[in-house]
Design a protein around this motif. Structure first.
Motif, PDB file in Angstrom:
ATOM      1  N   UNK A  59      69.734   0.212  66.473  1.00  0.00           N
ATOM      2  CA  UNK A  59      68.412   0.723  66.817  1.00  0.00           C
ATOM      3  C   UNK A  59      68.476   2.166  67.308  1.00  0.00           C
ATOM      4  N   UNK A  60      69.535   2.488  68.038  1.00  0.00           N
ATOM      5  CA  UNK A  60      69.673   3.850  68.569  1.00  0.00           C
ATOM      6  C   UNK A  60      69.823   4.888  67.460  1.00  0.00           C
ATOM      7  N   UNK A  61      70.277   4.467  66.282  1.00  0.00           N
ATOM      8  CA  UNK A  61      70.564   5.422  65.211  1.00  0.00           C
ATOM      9  C   UNK A  61      69.364   5.722  64.318  1.00  0.00           C
ATOM     10  N   UNK A  62      68.249   5.032  64.518  1.00  0.00           N
ATOM     11  CA  UNK A  62      67.085   5.243  63.654  1.00  0.00           C
ATOM     12  C   UNK A  62      66.443   6.594  63.961  1.00  0.00           C
ATOM     13  N   UNK A  70      68.859   3.369  53.981  1.00  0.00           N
ATOM     14  CA  UNK A  70      69.544   3.662  55.233  1.00  0.00           C
ATOM     15  C   UNK A  70      69.004   2.802  56.369  1.00  0.00           C
ATOM     16  N   UNK A  71      67.686   2.633  56.404  1.00  0.00           N
ATOM     17  CA  UNK A  71      67.077   1.805  57.437  1.00  0.00           C
ATOM     18  C   UNK A  71      67.479   0.346  57.272  1.00  0.00           C
ATOM     19  N   UNK A  72      67.484  -0.126  56.018  1.00  0.00           N
ATOM     20  CA  UNK A  72      67.869  -1.509  55.728  1.00  0.00           C
ATOM     21  C   UNK A  72      69.304  -1.775  56.180  1.00  0.00           C
ATOM     22  N   UNK A 117      56.271  10.254  50.921  1.00  0.00           N
ATOM     23  CA  UNK A 117      57.424  10.353  50.026  1.00  0.00           C
ATOM     24  C   UNK A 117      58.416   9.212  50.236  1.00  0.00           C
ATOM     25  N   UNK A 118      58.096   8.291  51.147  1.00  0.00           N
ATOM     26  CA  UNK A 118      58.954   7.125  51.332  1.00  0.00           C
ATOM     27  C   UNK A 118      60.043   7.280  52.365  1.00  0.00           C
ATOM     28  N   UNK A 119      59.989   8.348  53.170  1.00  0.00           N
ATOM     29  CA  UNK A 119      60.980   8.531  54.233  1.00  0.00           C
ATOM     30  C   UNK A 119      60.405   8.053  55.570  1.00  0.00           C
ATOM     31  N   UNK A 120      61.279   7.651  56.477  1.00  0.00           N
ATOM     32  CA  UNK A 120      60.810   7.131  57.750  1.00  0.00           C
ATOM     33  C   UNK A 120      60.071   8.203  58.540  1.00  0.00           C
ATOM     34  N   UNK A 121      58.953   7.790  59.140  1.00  0.00           N
ATOM     35  CA  UNK A 121      58.183   8.661  60.020  1.00  0.00           C
ATOM     36  C   UNK A 121      58.333   8.180  61.448  1.00  0.00           C
ATOM     37  N   UNK A 122      57.195   7.847  62.090  1.00  0.00           N
ATOM     38  CA  UNK A 122      57.242   7.376  63.467  1.00  0.00           C
ATOM     39  C   UNK A 122      57.569   5.876  63.524  1.00  0.00           C
ATOM     40  N   UNK A 123      58.154   5.479  64.655  1.00  0.00           N
ATOM     41  CA  UNK A 123      58.394   4.064  64.946  1.00  0.00           C
ATOM     42  C   UNK A 123      57.643   3.715  66.227  1.00  0.00           C
TER      43      UNK A 123
END
Length: 267
Positions: A59-62, A70-72, A117-123
């Motif tokens: 979780x710390x690496x997200x 990469x998230x998976x 574009x399919x990249x991670x934004x906010x969590x």
């Protein structure tokens, strides 16, 4: 018939591109949202509807800008169903938190949004267990609380008399969290405003609000020498709201009006 199918396909694509998620969350192009919605906690599709105890190191690496692969790799498949090619992944997580949560376990929902574009934004985090657990829990030797200024204070106010009723419960939760630290290093309070009004006025208002929360913590037993209060005015906005005006603009900018409390130490 083929024309009708093509039309339906185009409509479906338009909905997906608009960023309407399966739980109703409206996702902006940059992978953020001003209108978060959450699934019913027990409606997870995997892990027998029970959620999981996640790997804290993962979780710390997200970070922002990661691919779905990469998230998976870090946290696995999303546990809730959000349709085909979703722009958000949702999880149900449990954390061992001695002295907090329900039976020493804090349960949270975790939402990761993706940009156009399919990249991670906010969590984002959402508390599920009703007891005094904190979401997110302490992942890095520190805990953060974000409190809406509109809940803490009446409009354009920064004093104790301006603190509204629901804020007492939130501030009490913060005090309990601070008191749970065996070795408290420091507590930093950041006050924020929206961009409406002059920078000078907003800077003073945000500082006064941060000082008020500091006074509250001291009043409830937190050592004064451990607390810093910093007013940041309209800095670090969460939303921009460039396309709206008037009363709608004020409402849209609500997430920017906030107080953030960062606690650091050892439990």
């Amino acid at each position: 018939m083929q024309k009708k199918l093509n039309f339906l396909f185009a409509v479906c694509n338009a909905v997906l591109l608009a960023g309407c998620a399966g739980d109703g969350t409206k996702i902006l192009d940059d992978g953020t949202s001003t209108d978060l919605k959450w699934h019913e906690a027990g409606s997870v599709h995997f892990d027998k509807s029970k959620g999981t105890f996640p790997n804290l190191q993962s979780l710390r690496q997200i970070r922002k800008g990661m691919t779905k692969d990469q998230l998976y790799y870090l946290i696995g498949r999303p546990q809730y169903s959000d349709g085909w090619r979703p722009r958000q992944w949702n999880y149900l997580y449990h954390f061992n938190t001695p002295g907090q949560g329900r039976d020493d376990v804090t349960t949270c929902q975790y939402k990761v949004l993706f940009d156009k574009d399919g990249f991670t934004g906010e969590a984002y985090w959402h508390q599920v267990s009703s007891e005094d657990g904190v979401c997110p829990p302490d992942l890095e030797g520190k805990t953060s609380h974000e409190l809406p200024a509109d809940t803490l204070f009446k409009f354009d106010r920064s004093d104790f008399n301006g603190i509204t009723g629901p804020a007492e419960e939130q501030l009490s939760r913060v005090v309990k969290d601070i008191q749970s630290y065996r070795d408290l290093e420091n507590v930093t309070i950041y006050g924020y405003t929206d961009r409406l009004g002059s920078n000078g006025y907003n800077s003073v208002l945000s500082q006064k609000r941060a000082e008020t929360i500091k006074a509250y913590l001291i009043q409830h037993g937190i050592p004064a020498d451990k607390i810093s209060a910093i007013g940041k005015g309209p800095a670090d906005p969460k939303v921009s709201c460039n396309e709206v005006k008037g009363a709608e603009l004020k409402d849209c900018l609500r997430p920017n009006r906030r107080v953030e409390i960062l606690i650091k130490g050892t439990r």
